[in-house]
Design a protein around this motif. Structure first.
Motif: not given
Length: 387
Positions: A81-84, A98-99, A114-120, A156-159
């Motif tokens: 879905i993110m790629d689409t 956001t997720l 999740l963080r790697q695929m672009g959710f921030n 995981a890097g979510f700030d």
């Protein structure tokens, strides 16, 4: 205006909470696959229609996966879905993505991917910091699960992490709620949403309270919870910027600000509601019907699943803008209204403004008007003036 925001409704939940009347389905591998295929098709059709109407799309500045429980989708489905979305619209370099996630025991191991695929930005559904109340609400996590999920999210890097609280729950007191708030504040969240319990018709909790509501806090205690929470959040650096939301400076929800500024947005999935080209559309709260309509139309027709179209005329748009702006702490800016609509709101809404000021529900600000302290308690009465 070409939309720069998108909402993706993921309808799957492991169980139904006792207070919830949102449309949801039990997660099934077969349904996950069907959902992913259809929602990606819906996204591509919308992008094609936007290009046809405007010559281009605009990069998304906000993307919000809500539900349901989006974190229950397989990682491969979320990535598809993110790629689409990325191929169809692209993301702005500073986009907020956001997720919503349930702080269940299986979440921490999924967070790095999740963080790697672009959710921030992560919205962790706490609802209550009292395990006894969580059980009564039908939640499948504990506050210890929440703490572990939050720790793993930071690692995981979510700030940019948000959570939510429901108050005025059965058996909850002003003192016990204050203890929940203090427990939550230790985690230094960037954002918090907070809502008074709404007993929705047809839910188990509403039926239970209809039989015996003696455990429900009274109206005065409910209001005391609300105002004490807003004060405590301000003291801790989470400043209430909207009736039911507080954030640290720079962390107000960009997606919600799209709604509260009456800006256009795409929406995909069953039960999703969009607002584009001054038309509000609703998809059916029916997975099978939504899927059938989307697959039948393919990429040739946007909004194929919509079962309701409402054209918003200029007068309605102006009234909605004023109403939504009053949800924000800063209120309505006369200058911003004039820049958007080319006229003075003091003239168009003179009667409503006068009545609400006389009742003490609105107060003057350097920029225009905003809810007063009393207006916060009677906000629905303010909004009705503009419906």
């Amino acid at each position: 205006m070409i939309p720069t925001a998108a909402y993706i409704h993921v309808p799957f939940c492991a169980s139904r909470c006792s207070y919830c009347d949102f449309y949801s389905l039990r997660p099934r591998a077969e349904a996950f696959q069907r959902y992913t295929q259809a929602v990606c098709l819906e996204i591509r059709a919308e992008a094609a229609a936007t290009v046809q109407q405007n010559g281009t799309t605009a990069p998304l500045k906000s993307c919000y996966f809500g539900g349901g429980t989006p974190s229950f989708l397989p990682l491969s489905a979320l990535e598809e879905i993110m790629d689409t979305l990325r191929r169809s619209f692209s993301f702005d370099a500073e986009a907020e993505i956001t997720l919503e996630a349930n702080p269940a025991k299986n979440l921490p191991v999924r967070l790095p991917a999740l963080r790697q695929m672009g959710f921030n930005r992560l919205s962790l559904g706490l609802q209550s910091a009292d395990n006894r109340l969580l059980q009564r609400l039908g939640r499948i996590h504990t506050r210890e699960d929440f703490a572990e999920s939050l720790r793993a999210a930071r690692e995981a890097g979510f700030d940019n992490i948000s959570s939510d609280l429901i108050f005025a729950l059965p058996g909850q007191s002003l003192e016990s709620f204050a203890e929940e708030v203090e427990w939550l504040l230790q985690f230094q969240l960037e954002h918090l949403s907070f809502y008074s319990l709404q007993l929705e018709e047809g839910t188990p909790l509403a039926a239970e309270m209809a039989r015996d509501s003696s455990e429900l806090p009274g109206e005065d205690e409910e209001r005391a919870m609300y105002h004490s929470l807003r004060r405590r959040l301000s003291q801790s650096g989470l400043f209430p910027y909207e009736i039911s939301n507080a954030a640290r400076p720079g962390f107000a929800s960009r997606h919600n600000l799209v709604y509260w500024n009456a800006l256009p947005y795409y929406a995909f999935g069953p039960a999703a509601a969009s607002y584009t080209a001054s038309v509000r559309r609703h998809n059916p709260e029916d997975f099978e019907l939504w899927e059938q309509k989307v697959l039948a139309a393919g990429e040739t027709q946007a909004h194929a699943a919509a079962i309701e179209d409402e054209k918003i005329d200029r007068a309605s748009e102006q009234a909605e803008y004023v109403m939504l702006r009053f949800r924000l702490t800063e209120g309505l800016s006369f200058k911003a209204y004039h820049e958007r609509f080319g006229e003075e709101p003091q003239l168009r809404f003179a009667g409503a403004f006068s009545r609400l000021q006389e009742r003490g529900l609105l107060q003057k600000t350097p920029e225009g008007l905003a809810l007063s302290e009393l207006g916060l308690d009677l906000a629905n009465q303010v909004m009705l003036e503009f419906v």
